[in-house]
Design a protein around this motif. Structure first.
Motif, mmCIF file in Angstrom:
data_model
loop_
_atom_site.group_PDB
_atom_site.id
_atom_site.type_symbol
_atom_site.label_atom_id
_atom_site.label_comp_id
_atom_site.label_asym_id
_atom_site.label_seq_id
_atom_site.Cartn_x
_atom_site.Cartn_y
_atom_site.Cartn_z
ATOM 1 N N ASP A 167 -1.373 5.393 -9.337
ATOM 2 C CA ASP A 167 -2.274 4.459 -8.672
ATOM 3 C C ASP A 167 -3.708 4.622 -9.169
ATOM 4 O OD1 ASP A 167 -2.821 6.930 -7.597
ATOM 5 O OD2 ASP A 167 -2.834 6.248 -5.503
ATOM 6 N N PHE A 168 -3.904 5.417 -10.224
ATOM 7 C CA PHE A 168 -5.188 5.663 -10.888
ATOM 8 C C PHE A 168 -6.116 6.574 -10.077
ATOM 9 C CE2 PHE A 168 -3.587 2.157 -13.286
ATOM 10 C CZ PHE A 168 -4.106 2.312 -14.568
ATOM 11 N N LEU A 169 -5.671 7.058 -8.924
ATOM 12 C CA LEU A 169 -6.430 8.045 -8.174
ATOM 13 C C LEU A 169 -6.038 9.445 -8.645
ATOM 14 C CD1 LEU A 169 -6.296 6.618 -4.538
ATOM 15 C CD2 LEU A 169 -8.161 6.450 -6.203
ATOM 16 N N PRO A 170 -6.899 10.455 -8.413
ATOM 17 C CA PRO A 170 -6.531 11.817 -8.802
ATOM 18 C C PRO A 170 -5.211 12.235 -8.168
ATOM 19 C CG PRO A 170 -8.849 11.714 -8.213
ATOM 20 C CD PRO A 170 -8.262 10.387 -7.841
ATOM 21 N N LEU A 188 0.823 -1.202 0.000
ATOM 22 C CA LEU A 188 0.000 0.000 0.000
ATOM 23 C C LEU A 188 0.863 1.260 0.000
ATOM 24 C CD1 LEU A 188 -2.757 -1.123 2.520
ATOM 25 C CD2 LEU A 188 -2.968 -0.899 0.037
ATOM 26 N N ARG A 189 1.996 1.212 0.707
ATOM 27 C CA ARG A 189 2.906 2.357 0.694
ATOM 28 C C ARG A 189 3.473 2.584 -0.696
ATOM 29 N NH1 ARG A 189 6.150 1.100 6.347
ATOM 30 N NH2 ARG A 189 4.743 2.269 7.742
ATOM 31 N N ALA A 190 3.805 1.498 -1.392
ATOM 32 C CA ALA A 190 4.331 1.618 -2.751
ATOM 33 C C ALA A 190 3.282 2.217 -3.683
ATOM 34 C CB ALA A 190 4.781 0.246 -3.253
ATOM 35 N N LEU A 191 2.036 1.795 -3.527
ATOM 36 C CA LEU A 191 0.954 2.355 -4.337
ATOM 37 C C LEU A 191 0.783 3.847 -4.068
ATOM 38 C CD1 LEU A 191 -1.936 -0.293 -4.307
ATOM 39 C CD2 LEU A 191 -0.848 0.708 -6.324
ATOM 40 N N ALA A 192 0.791 4.223 -2.790
ATOM 41 C CA ALA A 192 0.612 5.627 -2.430
ATOM 42 C C ALA A 192 1.704 6.498 -3.044
ATOM 43 C CB ALA A 192 0.580 5.787 -0.912
ATOM 44 N N ARG A 193 2.934 5.986 -3.105
ATOM 45 C CA ARG A 193 4.032 6.750 -3.717
ATOM 46 C C ARG A 193 3.786 6.975 -5.205
ATOM 47 N NH1 ARG A 193 7.208 3.608 -0.066
ATOM 48 N NH2 ARG A 193 7.629 2.053 -1.676
ATOM 49 N N GLN A 194 3.137 6.013 -5.855
ATOM 50 C CA GLN A 194 2.864 6.150 -7.284
ATOM 51 C C GLN A 194 1.903 7.295 -7.580
ATOM 52 O OE1 GLN A 194 1.777 2.431 -9.227
ATOM 53 N NE2 GLN A 194 3.077 1.276 -7.817
#
Length: 234
Positions: free
Chosen positions: A113-116, A60-66
């Motif tokens: 991560d495809f989020l704004p 999840l941390r890796a995703l958040a960095r993206q």
């Protein structure tokens, strides 16, 4: 890691852990639901049941960095798609790992991560994101995303938030309405079409959900809109 990133990661971690505990407590009812909800939903349940707190937090941390880096855009990577031949393939279950970026033209609005992007996460978007997460907690079936297939990769036309939900939920597959785009110089032998009967049935289910009712045979349908609003909307 900056303090700015911590709330998002903490919420994602709590959400993932809560889903895993919910599944563990409801193993019996879920088994019946899986039989009626389709391949992608079943894999979501399997992924959540395989939750491992330490490994999950790192993921999840890796995703958040993206989220800090702009999502790739199909029209930047393959400008030729604007004039390429297209063919509707119908409803397919596709690997989330092969969804590479967005097919929406214009300035970058989404992170990796495809989020704004951080500055575009409005109160309106946060409210809609929370509803999506709640729907996932209920194991509701969301409408399929819309994607373009170019080569071996998929590019999102509609459903960026649902892809993000799949990524943060460690979901392997997702249901998608796929349009194949023929890139010059590529072979399309690997391209497969979905079942027409499946497409028609899914269309009825989605329309029923949008009207606030369930059609015969539907286990659960989300009332999330089929089309997403821009993240910077009012």
């Amino acid at each position: 890691m900056t303090s700015r990133d911590e709330p998002a990661e903490k919420q994602a971690h709590q959400h993932s852990g809560g889903l895993a505990h919910q599944l563990a407590d409801a193993a019996g009812p879920i088994a019946g639901k899986v039989a009626r909800t389709g391949a992608a939903a079943g894999r979501l349940i399997a992924a959540a049941a395989d939750h491992r707190p330490g490994r999950e937090l790192a993921r999840l941390r890796a995703l958040a960095r993206q989220n800090r880096t702009a999502l790739e855009n199909l029209h930047d990577v393959h400008p030729e798609v604007r004039h390429a031949a297209r063919r509707e393939l119908g409803l397919l279950t596709i690997p989330v790992s092969r969804i590479r970026g967005t097919a929406v033209e214009g300035p970058p609005q989404r992170g990796g991560d495809f989020l704004p992007l951080p500055d575009l996460k409005s109160a309106n978007w946060r409210s809609r994101w929370q509803r999506l997460r709640q729907a996932q907690d209920r194991l509701a079936i969301l409408p399929p995303i819309d994607v373009l297939q170019a080569g071996e990769a998929y590019w999102v036309v509609d459903g960026h938030n649902r892809v993000a939900l799949a990524l943060y939920g460690n979901q392997d597959d997702i249901d998608a309405s796929v349009t194949h785009v023929h890139l010059p110089g590529t072979k399309d032998d690997h391209v497969r079409a979905g079942s027409l009967a499946t497409v028609l049935d899914e269309g009825r289910q989605v329309r029923a959900a949008g009207e606030g009712r369930l059609s015969r045979g539907a286990a659960a349908r989300s009332r999330a809109p089929e089309r997403e609003e821009p993240p910077t909307g009012p």
